[in-house]
Design an enzyme around this catalytic site. Structure first.
Site, PDB file in Angstrom:
ATOM      1  N   MET A 217       0.840  -1.202   0.000  1.00 15.33           N
ATOM      2  CA  MET A 217       0.000   0.000   0.000  1.00 15.33           C
ATOM      3  C   MET A 217       0.875   1.252   0.000  1.00 15.33           C
ATOM      4  O   MET A 217       0.380   2.363   0.278  1.00 15.33           O
ATOM      5  CB  MET A 217      -0.939   0.003   1.204  1.00 15.33           C
TER       6      MET A 217
ATOM      7  N   SER B 142       3.976   1.448   8.299  1.00 16.74           N
ATOM      8  CA  SER B 142       3.661   2.780   7.771  1.00 16.74           C
ATOM      9  C   SER B 142       2.921   3.596   8.827  1.00 16.74           C
ATOM     10  O   SER B 142       2.993   4.820   8.837  1.00 16.74           O
ATOM     11  CB  SER B 142       2.806   2.659   6.510  1.00 16.74           C
TER      12      SER B 142
ATOM     13  N   GLN C 161       5.562 -11.545   7.544  1.00 19.38           N
ATOM     14  CA  GLN C 161       5.049 -12.216   8.749  1.00 19.38           C
ATOM     15  C   GLN C 161       4.389 -11.214   9.696  1.00 19.38           C
ATOM     16  O   GLN C 161       3.539 -11.571  10.502  1.00 19.38           O
ATOM     17  CB  GLN C 161       6.212 -12.944   9.447  1.00 19.38           C
TER      18      GLN C 161
ATOM     19  N   ALA D 266      11.749  -0.218   5.319  1.00 17.12           N
ATOM     20  CA  ALA D 266      12.693  -1.327   5.146  1.00 17.12           C
ATOM     21  C   ALA D 266      12.014  -2.702   5.216  1.00 17.12           C
ATOM     22  O   ALA D 266      12.573  -3.694   4.723  1.00 17.12           O
ATOM     23  CB  ALA D 266      13.805  -1.228   6.194  1.00 17.12           C
TER      24      ALA D 266
ATOM     25  N   HIS E 258       9.089  -3.456   3.660  1.00 16.40           N
ATOM     26  CA  HIS E 258       8.711  -3.717   2.268  1.00 16.40           C
ATOM     27  C   HIS E 258       9.953  -4.068   1.436  1.00 16.40           C
ATOM     28  O   HIS E 258       9.924  -4.993   0.625  1.00 16.40           O
ATOM     29  CB  HIS E 258       8.066  -2.470   1.644  1.00 16.40           C
TER      30      HIS E 258
ATOM     31  N   GLN F 208     -10.429  -2.480   2.074  1.00 20.37           N
ATOM     32  CA  GLN F 208      -9.983  -3.113   3.320  1.00 20.37           C
ATOM     33  C   GLN F 208     -10.000  -2.153   4.502  1.00 20.37           C
ATOM     34  O   GLN F 208      -9.570  -2.511   5.597  1.00 20.37           O
ATOM     35  CB  GLN F 208      -8.617  -3.770   3.138  1.00 20.37           C
TER      36      GLN F 208
HETATM   37  P1  AMP Z   1       1.365  -2.857   3.488  1.00 13.35           P
HETATM   38  O1  AMP Z   1       1.965  -1.814   2.596  1.00 13.35           O
HETATM   39  O2  AMP Z   1       1.244  -2.437   4.912  1.00 13.35           O
HETATM   40  O3  AMP Z   1       0.123  -3.482   2.927  1.00 13.35           O
HETATM   41  O4  AMP Z   1       2.439  -4.036   3.521  1.00 13.35           O
HETATM   42  C1  AMP Z   1       2.867  -4.664   2.332  1.00 13.35           C
HETATM   43  C2  AMP Z   1       3.623  -5.914   2.676  1.00 13.35           C
HETATM   44  O5  AMP Z   1       4.747  -5.584   3.494  1.00 13.35           O
HETATM   45  C3  AMP Z   1       2.767  -6.893   3.487  1.00 13.35           C
HETATM   46  O6  AMP Z   1       3.038  -8.224   3.027  1.00 13.35           O
HETATM   47  C4  AMP Z   1       3.261  -6.680   4.883  1.00 13.35           C
HETATM   48  O7  AMP Z   1       3.104  -7.827   5.709  1.00 13.35           O
HETATM   49  C5  AMP Z   1       4.733  -6.393   4.643  1.00 13.35           C
HETATM   50  N1  AMP Z   1       5.317  -5.704   5.804  1.00 13.35           N
HETATM   51  C6  AMP Z   1       4.815  -4.612   6.443  1.00 13.35           C
HETATM   52  N2  AMP Z   1       5.587  -4.306   7.507  1.00 13.35           N
HETATM   53  C7  AMP Z   1       6.582  -5.225   7.537  1.00 13.35           C
HETATM   54  C8  AMP Z   1       7.701  -5.446   8.398  1.00 13.35           C
HETATM   55  N3  AMP Z   1       7.932  -4.656   9.457  1.00 13.35           N
HETATM   56  N4  AMP Z   1       8.507  -6.488   8.130  1.00 13.35           N
HETATM   57  C9  AMP Z   1       8.286  -7.299   7.059  1.00 13.35           C
HETATM   58  N5  AMP Z   1       7.249  -7.142   6.204  1.00 13.35           N
HETATM   59  C10 AMP Z   1       6.410  -6.123   6.439  1.00 13.35           C
END
Ligand code: AMP
Length: 277
Positions: free
Chosen positions: A27, A183, A145, A32, A34, A58
């Site tokens: 999103m 984020s 995870q 770091a 991502h 969502q």
């Molecule tokens: P989002 O942009 O929040 O939808 O996250 C995109 C992807 O990045 C999802 O698969 C999240 O689980 C992953 N993600 C977000 N934060 C972390 C983190 N601290 N460590 C590892 N992966 C993350």
């Protein structure tokens, strides 16, 4: 690095990619965590595709959709530096065309934890991820995870709908003090930011109790709850020791169980988890 918006552009650019294609849905407002998924995909695949889409479906009406942080120029620079081949920035009209009415609903796995607190959340997640998978047609897709229930839901959907791809799960990336990168950390004021590592400390306390032989689920939940209650700025929403696939609460903890929690700091809601090993 190529950046595309329309479905036609995405399909043409996807067709031009050679070898194993890895896909990282996001999103945006990248950090770091991502980028660690991008790096994993680079190690395992010939080409890496990233999507950035703040998925309205969502977010509940009372949630932070309009306030969700965005910085596309910065995101694109980070992805270019990380060696990404293709970035897709779909518009809401591409993902939800007028008259849209086809949703993906998973049954029991979306009921507890995040799904229980955020009704409809995983319906939005599963639907958008299925659409992204259909369009990008990756060989492997990478998820963090950090969002443990999301991983379980997507893995279940991939099995149920026979998506021809492999889900790869990357470890949670953390700040030096243990706070999981997110984020949403940007919303924390200074005092809340200082308090937020209590999530990780609570998980670690339960992990240590498990390592010392504690196998009672309620004892571990209560230990996490009490650890967080020591922090005056924190307000617990849930603590859980659950089966890693069904996400049902466990009375007796077995190896591989998922410890997870959701905690408010002011208006900011943070989640974290660990797997017991
Ligand atoms: P989002 O942009 O929040 O939808 O996250 C995109 C992807 O990045 C999802 O698969 C999240 O689980 C992953 N993600 C977000 N934060 C972390 C983190 N601290 N460590 C590892 N992966 C993350």
């Amino acid at each position: 690095m190529k950046t595309v918006t329309t479905l036609a552009e995405l399909r043409a650019a996807r067709a031009a990619l050679d070898g194993t294609v890895g896909f990282v849905p996001t999103m945006g407002y990248l950090h770091a965590g991502h980028i660690s998924l991008v790096q994993l995909a680079k190690q395992q695949c010939g080409a890496v595709v990233v999507s950035i889409f703040v998925n309205p479906a969502q977010f509940a009406p009372n949630e932070d959709l309009s306030a969700y942080p965005r910085d596309i120029p910065r995101d694109l620079q980070m992805l270019e530096d990380a060696g990404v081949d293709l970035v897709w920035l779909p518009t809401p009209e591409v993902m939800y065309p007028p008259g849209f009415q086809t949703w993906i609903d998973l049954e029991t796995i979306t009921q507890p934890l995040e799904g229980g607190m955020r009704p409809g959340h995983f319906r939005g997640v599963a639907t958008v991820v299925a659409k992204l998978f259909n369009a990008v047609a990756p060989h492997k897709a990478y998820f963090g995870q950090k969002d443990a229930q999301q991983v379980a839901v997507i893995q279940r959907m991939v099995l149920d709908l026979n998506f021809p791809l492999e889900i790869v799960v990357g470890p949670t990336q953390r700040e030096a003090d243990g706070l999981a990168l997110s984020s949403r950390n940007k919303y924390l004021n200074e005092a809340e930011r200082a308090a937020a590592p209590v999530l990780h400390r609570a998980l670690q306390a339960a992990q240590a109790a498990y390592a010392a032989g504690e196998r009672n689920g309620e004892a571990l939940r209560s230990l996490m709850q009490r650890t967080i209650e020591h922090e005056p700025l924190a307000r617990v929403q849930y603590v859980s020791c659950a089966h890693p696939l069904t996400l049902q609460e466990l009375d007796t903890i077995t190896e591989g169980a998922l410890l997870s929690l959701a905690v408010y700091f002011g208006k900011t809601r943070l989640i974290d988890n660990v797997i017991l090993d």
